[in-house]
Design a protein around this motif. Structure first.
Motif, PDB file in Angstrom:
ATOM      1  N   ASP A 100      -8.950 -37.177  35.194  1.00  0.00           N
ATOM      2  CA  ASP A 100      -8.051 -38.337  35.197  1.00  0.00           C
ATOM      3  C   ASP A 100      -6.899 -38.145  34.214  1.00  0.00           C
ATOM      4  OD1 ASP A 100      -9.515 -39.741  37.110  1.00  0.00           O
ATOM      5  OD2 ASP A 100     -10.866 -40.580  35.603  1.00  0.00           O
ATOM      6  N   GLU A 101      -7.190 -37.593  33.048  1.00  0.00           N
ATOM      7  CA  GLU A 101      -6.169 -37.316  32.042  1.00  0.00           C
ATOM      8  C   GLU A 101      -6.336 -35.875  31.547  1.00  0.00           C
ATOM      9  OE1 GLU A 101      -3.633 -39.010  31.093  1.00  0.00           O
ATOM     10  OE2 GLU A 101      -4.086 -40.850  32.201  1.00  0.00           O
ATOM     11  N   PRO A 102      -5.657 -34.897  32.165  1.00  0.00           N
ATOM     12  CA  PRO A 102      -5.783 -33.505  31.724  1.00  0.00           C
ATOM     13  C   PRO A 102      -5.391 -33.340  30.265  1.00  0.00           C
ATOM     14  CG  PRO A 102      -4.682 -33.635  33.845  1.00  0.00           C
ATOM     15  CD  PRO A 102      -4.775 -35.044  33.335  1.00  0.00           C
ATOM     16  N   LEU A 103      -6.162 -32.519  29.559  1.00  0.00           N
ATOM     17  CA  LEU A 103      -5.890 -32.296  28.145  1.00  0.00           C
ATOM     18  C   LEU A 103      -4.574 -31.540  27.951  1.00  0.00           C
ATOM     19  CD1 LEU A 103      -6.943 -32.534  25.236  1.00  0.00           C
ATOM     20  CD2 LEU A 103      -8.119 -30.337  25.576  1.00  0.00           C
ATOM     21  N   LEU A 104      -4.288 -30.588  28.870  1.00  0.00           N
ATOM     22  CA  LEU A 104      -3.077 -29.775  28.777  1.00  0.00           C
ATOM     23  C   LEU A 104      -2.262 -29.939  30.052  1.00  0.00           C
ATOM     24  CD1 LEU A 104      -4.678 -26.488  27.382  1.00  0.00           C
ATOM     25  CD2 LEU A 104      -3.601 -28.319  26.067  1.00  0.00           C
ATOM     26  N   LEU A 105      -1.007 -30.339  29.895  1.00  0.00           N
ATOM     27  CA  LEU A 105      -0.118 -30.494  31.045  1.00  0.00           C
ATOM     28  C   LEU A 105       0.931 -29.390  31.118  1.00  0.00           C
ATOM     29  CD1 LEU A 105       0.518 -34.347  31.256  1.00  0.00           C
ATOM     30  CD2 LEU A 105      -0.750 -32.920  32.872  1.00  0.00           C
ATOM     31  N   ASN A 106       1.298 -28.818  29.975  1.00  0.00           N
ATOM     32  CA  ASN A 106       2.293 -27.750  29.928  1.00  0.00           C
ATOM     33  C   ASN A 106       1.670 -26.550  29.218  1.00  0.00           C
ATOM     34  OD1 ASN A 106       4.499 -29.422  31.026  1.00  0.00           O
ATOM     35  ND2 ASN A 106       4.264 -30.533  29.100  1.00  0.00           N
ATOM     36  N   ILE A 107       1.532 -25.454  29.953  1.00  0.00           N
ATOM     37  CA  ILE A 107       0.767 -24.305  29.471  1.00  0.00           C
ATOM     38  C   ILE A 107       1.640 -23.068  29.497  1.00  0.00           C
ATOM     39  CG2 ILE A 107      -1.293 -22.900  29.860  1.00  0.00           C
ATOM     40  CD1 ILE A 107      -2.377 -25.364  31.455  1.00  0.00           C
TER      41      ILE A 107
END
Length: 236
Positions: A100-107
């Motif tokens: 529901d809420e990814p810990l990392l969005l920009n990798i």
């Protein structure tokens, strides 16, 4: 008839079981429906494969090395995977699950050769070959170009052109495994910044007889290292 299955191994005969030292460790990736996950790779992306229709992915507009990934439906339970091959010949694999809420969005993916482990393979394989480079490893092409640029020696001193304060020089010509490496330099002796519109390579007739058509063959570079698009005044 086959012997009774006892060890859970589904392979018989001459089949060898794959061991963990042959495995490329995957990265764990979380995706969601209402947000987009962006992955930045060290070089241009050439191939993307998705293991499930629950995922959608593609290159970010105007970029060659950024992949955007998101879920096509909410709360899918099955874990899936995604694989990426880059222009440098590196292979990346991901195990993907919904959150529901990814810990990392920009990798940002680092371009390293080995993770330091003696019992494991590199996290991104370096022995993938691309069609346009033939039998040459893309990673080796990059390392050769980097070494030529860093060494920066001038082996050729009489091939170049100069006009309006701009000088273009061929500093060196190298070959390895059927590929030619041109080491060039642009000098701007004026005070005005010089913007490079494009660079073309052509094979042309040196001497042309009268009433003879000029033969020109355009050569498209396979790779460019430290490609300059602008040269400031009094710089090179």
């Amino acid at each position: 008839m086959y012997p009774q299955q006892e060890d859970g191994d589904l392979y018989h005969g001459l089949s060898r079981k794959l061991t963990f030292d042959r495995m490329i460790p995957p990265y764990g990736l979380e995706v969601t429906y209402d947000k987009t996950t962006h992955i930045i790779f060290p070089s241009a992306v050439r191939y993307v494969d998705l293991g499930s229709p629950n995922l959608i992915a593609g290159k970010a507009d105007g970029s060659e090395n950024v992949i955007r990934v998101k879920a096509t439906r909410k709360n899918f339970r099955e874990e899936t995977n995604m694989s990426v091959i880059t222009e440098s010949g590196s292979f990346y694999t991901f195990n993907v699950k919904y959150a529901d809420e990814p810990l990392l969005l920009n990798i940002e993916m680092a371009d390293f050769i080995n993770d330091g482990s003696e019992v494991n393979r590199p996290n991104n394989a370096l022995d993938i070959y691309l069609k346009e480079l033939g039998s040459e490893s893309p990673k080796l092409v990059h390392l050769i170009s980097k070494a030529i640029h860093k060494d920066n020696r001038r082996h050729i001193k009489h091939i170049g052109s100069k006009a309006f304060g701009i000088q273009y020089l061929l500093r060196g010509l190298y070959t390895h495994n059927g590929l030619l490496y041109f080491h060039t330099q642009v000098k701007n002796t004026s005070n005005v910044p010089y913007e490079v519109d494009f660079v073309t390579f052509k094979i042309v007739d040196k001497k042309v007889l009268k009433r003879t058509a000029i033969q020109e063959q355009v050569i498209f570079p396979l790779r460019a290292y430290n490609y300059a698009t602008a040269v400031a005044g009094k710089k090179d």
